[in-house]
Scaffold this motif. Structure first.
Motif, mmCIF file in Angstrom:
data_model
loop_
_atom_site.group_PDB
_atom_site.id
_atom_site.type_symbol
_atom_site.label_atom_id
_atom_site.label_comp_id
_atom_site.label_asym_id
_atom_site.label_seq_id
_atom_site.Cartn_x
_atom_site.Cartn_y
_atom_site.Cartn_z
ATOM 1 N N THR A 1 0.810 -1.213 0.000
ATOM 2 C CA THR A 1 0.000 0.000 0.000
ATOM 3 C C THR A 1 0.846 1.267 0.000
ATOM 4 O O THR A 1 0.344 2.318 -0.363
ATOM 5 C CB THR A 1 -0.947 0.023 1.220
ATOM 6 N N CYS A 2 2.116 1.164 0.398
ATOM 7 C CA CYS A 2 2.957 2.366 0.398
ATOM 8 C C CYS A 2 3.157 2.840 -1.034
ATOM 9 O O CYS A 2 3.433 2.049 -1.934
ATOM 10 C CB CYS A 2 4.313 2.067 1.024
ATOM 11 N N ILE A 3 3.013 4.153 -1.247
ATOM 12 C CA ILE A 3 3.152 4.691 -2.597
ATOM 13 C C ILE A 3 4.428 5.509 -2.745
ATOM 14 O O ILE A 3 4.700 6.053 -3.804
ATOM 15 C CB ILE A 3 1.942 5.557 -2.971
ATOM 16 N N GLY A 4 5.206 5.636 -1.682
ATOM 17 C CA GLY A 4 6.466 6.360 -1.794
ATOM 18 C C GLY A 4 6.310 7.863 -1.896
ATOM 19 O O GLY A 4 7.108 8.503 -2.576
ATOM 20 N N CYS A 5 5.328 8.441 -1.204
ATOM 21 C CA CYS A 5 5.086 9.874 -1.335
ATOM 22 C C CYS A 5 5.978 10.691 -0.415
ATOM 23 O O CYS A 5 5.975 11.917 -0.485
ATOM 24 C CB CYS A 5 3.629 10.210 -1.069
ATOM 25 N N SER A 6 6.717 10.050 0.482
ATOM 26 C CA SER A 6 7.661 10.727 1.384
ATOM 27 C C SER A 6 6.993 11.528 2.490
ATOM 28 O O SER A 6 7.677 12.252 3.209
ATOM 29 C CB SER A 6 8.617 11.673 0.641
ATOM 30 N N ALA A 7 5.694 11.439 2.631
ATOM 31 C CA ALA A 7 5.040 12.198 3.699
ATOM 32 C C ALA A 7 5.601 11.801 5.064
ATOM 33 O O ALA A 7 5.848 12.650 5.919
ATOM 34 C CB ALA A 7 3.531 11.968 3.653
ATOM 35 N N CYS A 8 5.832 10.495 5.254
ATOM 36 C CA CYS A 8 6.351 10.016 6.535
ATOM 37 C C CYS A 8 7.726 10.603 6.812
ATOM 38 O O CYS A 8 8.039 10.978 7.936
ATOM 39 C CB CYS A 8 6.413 8.497 6.540
ATOM 40 N N SER A 9 8.554 10.688 5.768
ATOM 41 C CA SER A 9 9.913 11.154 6.016
ATOM 42 C C SER A 9 9.920 12.637 6.335
ATOM 43 O O SER A 9 10.800 13.114 7.058
ATOM 44 C CB SER A 9 10.803 10.832 4.821
ATOM 45 N N PHE A 10 8.941 13.390 5.834
ATOM 46 C CA PHE A 10 8.894 14.811 6.155
ATOM 47 C C PHE A 10 8.108 15.071 7.434
ATOM 48 O O PHE A 10 8.065 16.207 7.906
ATOM 49 C CB PHE A 10 8.294 15.605 4.995
ATOM 50 N N ALA A 11 7.457 14.042 7.973
ATOM 51 C CA ALA A 11 6.737 14.224 9.225
ATOM 52 C C ALA A 11 7.533 13.717 10.412
ATOM 53 O O ALA A 11 7.304 14.138 11.538
ATOM 54 C CB ALA A 11 5.387 13.501 9.168
ATOM 55 N N CYS A 12 8.489 12.821 10.181
ATOM 56 C CA CYS A 12 9.232 12.202 11.280
ATOM 57 C C CYS A 12 10.024 13.251 12.055
ATOM 58 O O CYS A 12 10.839 13.964 11.468
ATOM 59 C CB CYS A 12 10.171 11.137 10.738
ATOM 60 N N PRO A 13 9.823 13.365 13.355
ATOM 61 C CA PRO A 13 10.541 14.386 14.131
ATOM 62 C C PRO A 13 12.038 14.104 14.232
ATOM 63 O O PRO A 13 12.802 14.996 14.568
ATOM 64 C CB PRO A 13 9.901 14.312 15.510
ATOM 65 N N PHE A 14 12.433 12.857 13.940
ATOM 66 C CA PHE A 14 13.832 12.485 14.110
ATOM 67 C C PHE A 14 14.553 12.324 12.780
ATOM 68 O O PHE A 14 15.726 11.981 12.767
ATOM 69 C CB PHE A 14 13.926 11.187 14.918
ATOM 70 N N GLY A 15 13.850 12.551 11.691
ATOM 71 C CA GLY A 15 14.473 12.377 10.389
ATOM 72 C C GLY A 15 14.972 10.965 10.183
ATOM 73 O O GLY A 15 16.059 10.761 9.666
ATOM 74 N N ALA A 16 14.174 9.988 10.594
ATOM 75 C CA ALA A 16 14.663 8.609 10.605
ATOM 76 C C ALA A 16 13.920 7.737 9.606
ATOM 77 O O ALA A 16 14.007 6.523 9.671
ATOM 78 C CB ALA A 16 14.519 8.022 12.001
ATOM 79 N N CYS A 17 13.190 8.329 8.705
ATOM 80 C CA CYS A 17 12.357 7.561 7.795
ATOM 81 C C CYS A 17 12.620 8.072 6.384
ATOM 82 O O CYS A 17 12.633 9.279 6.159
ATOM 83 C CB CYS A 17 10.902 7.770 8.199
#
Lengths: 349, 176
Positions: free
Chosen positions: B87-103
């Motif tokens: 289901t992941c589409i690779g939109c990077s939303a998680c990586s820009f939301a992660c407070p630790f820059g770990a995604c």
């Protein structure tokens, strides 16, 4: 004067249009096959022969996620296109012409009642498409004059053909007298248009957050995104598009749509990658590097704020977030570079 | 209660063995760019600081909140975060939301990758030569973080209300 014009329209011009149409179909078919052969990846790996057939089937048959986002509308679209092909070829009046022509094709025509029903279906669908463009706000916002022109040009030969076949008076004597010529010219125009018609991805700039998920989903590399001067620019190479709808299915904002456009330059320059959209990147508050499309950051911020979880470092890039979090929580040790880096540790200075 | 990879940044020497081991274990190639643990370094006046950063296994995760497709889930066996690659589409939303820059989104796979703790046996922890990484129960690491927060609060209060002369304050109070 007009009679001479129509004489040529029915003779050499018609032949020329048909040849142009046939050559265009072959050319467009070959580009489609080449694009399928060039498909570099599908989800989870490289495509095999079955995947390529499936990709083609996604373009030709309505059994994929992009179509089933709106099933009834997709069914209407596919039925509409089926009628567009079936009626001009199979209508009994046209079959007689095929027999008379130098191709001398003979085949059983469509029953007249079916041809009439399909013609009415095309006309009604065209009206629906035009009305939909005017009424639905999201569609109206992204529609230009060209979109209306495409539908009107498609419907024109069907309207004139129906009037011609049934001798329906329009109320204008001049129109009635020349209905045959109108039908011929509008049909020729539609055939020329069909070659210049390109169906491809359009990004709604008001919805698109420029996340570039469509780029990752595109199996042929048709849709590409690159960074340039703090902007993310989407380019699109039409000749590689196989109309599989992967970008439409994947778009989280429903900003990507497959839409038609008329273009001579796309036909003449199949290797060009024109831009279809761009977005400005927000810069990191700490290091000043652009890192995220501004629209996407605004979306993330609003989602987090709705959950009362928006935090200060959202305007930092991932690296600066790590630094900020690490320096406030993790107490990294400091390591002094030795004065003489060539000296081996443990040996006297 | 799940487990977490606790980072002792004061012990990290910046050798980046964890990055190499992680990419080898999970991406089958030695490529720190595709690692799920990253060592971020700063150099100021010849003074280096190394901060290993990997998924903190947040209880309420920002990545999960912003994911438009709900692909950010948890492994039922280990409780670690795991991305549903279908289901992941690779939109990077998680990586820009992660407070630790770990995604991060892996361009090759086209999906987001986060630390899944190697199914209960984190390779980075195994290979770390200076014990800067520790695989602990999440409650232990939480207590350590709370203790660190309490220390910071103490230091800040010391600054605000100088009970002792500034010269006498402990030397490492300025770190935070």
């Amino acid at each position: 004067m007009l009679d001479t014009l129509f004489y040529y329209a029915a003779g050499p011009v018609l032949t020329g249009v048909l040849v142009f149409f046939a050559a265009g179909l072959i050319y467009r078919g070959l580009t489609l096959v080449a694009a399928l052969a060039g498909a570099a990846h599908v989800r989870d790996g490289r495509p095999g022969p079955v995947d390529r057939v499936m990709l083609l089937a996604r373009a030709l048959l309505p059994f994929h996620r992009a179509a089933w986002q709106r099933p009834s509308y997709a069914a209407l679209r596919y039925a509409f296109h089926l009628c567009l092909v079936a009626v001009p070829i199979g209508y009994s009046g046209h079959v007689a012409l095929w027999e008379e022509s130098r191709l001398a094709w003979t085949f059983a025509p469509l029953p007249d009642a079916a041809a009439d029903a399909m013609t009415m279906g095309v006309i009604a669908s065209s009206l629906f498409f035009i009305l939909r463009r005017i009424v639905v706000p999201t569609v109206r916002r992204t529609s230009g004059a060209g979109d209306f022109l495409i539908v009107a040009l498609t419907a024109a030969p069907f309207v004139s053909g129906y009037l011609l076949a049934h001798r329906v008076p329009t109320g204008l004597a001049a129109l009635d007298a020349h209905m045959w010529e109108i039908h011929l010219l509008s049909g020729e125009a539609a055939l020329v248009m069909a070659v210049l018609l390109f169906c491809g991805t359009r990004l709604d700039p008001d919805r698109c957050t420029a996340c570039a998920a469509c780029e990752l989903a595109c199996p042929t590399g048709t849709l590409a995104a690159h960074l340039e001067n703090g902007r993310r620019i989407f380019t699109y190479r039409h000749s590689r598009c196989i109309r599989c709808g992967a970008c439409v299915a994947v778009c989280p904002e429903k900003a990507a749509t497959l839409r038609h456009r008329l273009s001579l330059s796309l036909l003449l320059h199949p290797f060009r990658r024109p831009s279809i959209g761009h977005a400005d990147l927000a810069v990191c508050a700490a290091c000043g590097e652009p890192f995220v499309p501004g629209a996407q950051l605004a979306r993330i911020t609003s989602v987090l704020a709705a959950d009362n979880r928006a935090y200060q470092r959202l305007d930092h890039c991932p690296r600066c977030r790590t630094l900020a979090a690490g320096q406030s929580h993790l107490h990294p040790g400091t390591w002094q570079r030795p004065a003489d880096p060539t000296r081996r540790p443990g040996t006297p200075a | 209660m799940g487990f977490a990879i606790m980072v002792h940044a004061d012990k990290c020497t910046g050798c980046r063995m964890c990055e190499i081991a992680c990419s080898l274990r999970n991406m089958h190639e030695c490529n720190p760019e595709r690692s799920r643990i990253r060592v971020v370094s700063t150099a100021e006046n010849g003074q280096y600081r190394f901060i290993p950063s990997t998924c903190m296994q947040c209880e309420t995760a920002m990545c999960e909140l912003v994911c438009p497709t709900g692909a950010m889930g948890r492994d039922p066996a280990t409780g670690a975060r795991r991305v549903d690659t279908d289901t992941c589409i690779g939109c990077s939303a998680c990586s820009f939301a992660c407070p630790f820059g770990a995604c991060f989104v892996d361009r090759r796979l086209g999906v987001s990758v986060v630390c899944h703790q190697c199914d209960g046996d984190p390779t980075c922890v195994t290979v770390c030569p200076s014990d800067a990484l520790e695989y602990t129960r999440a409650d232990t690491s939480n207590i350590a973080l709370k203790r660190a927060g309490a220390d910071r609060l103490m230091a800040a209060m010391d600054k605000l209300i100088p009970s002792t002369p500034p010269d006498a304050s402990p030397p490492d109070a300025g770190l935070c």
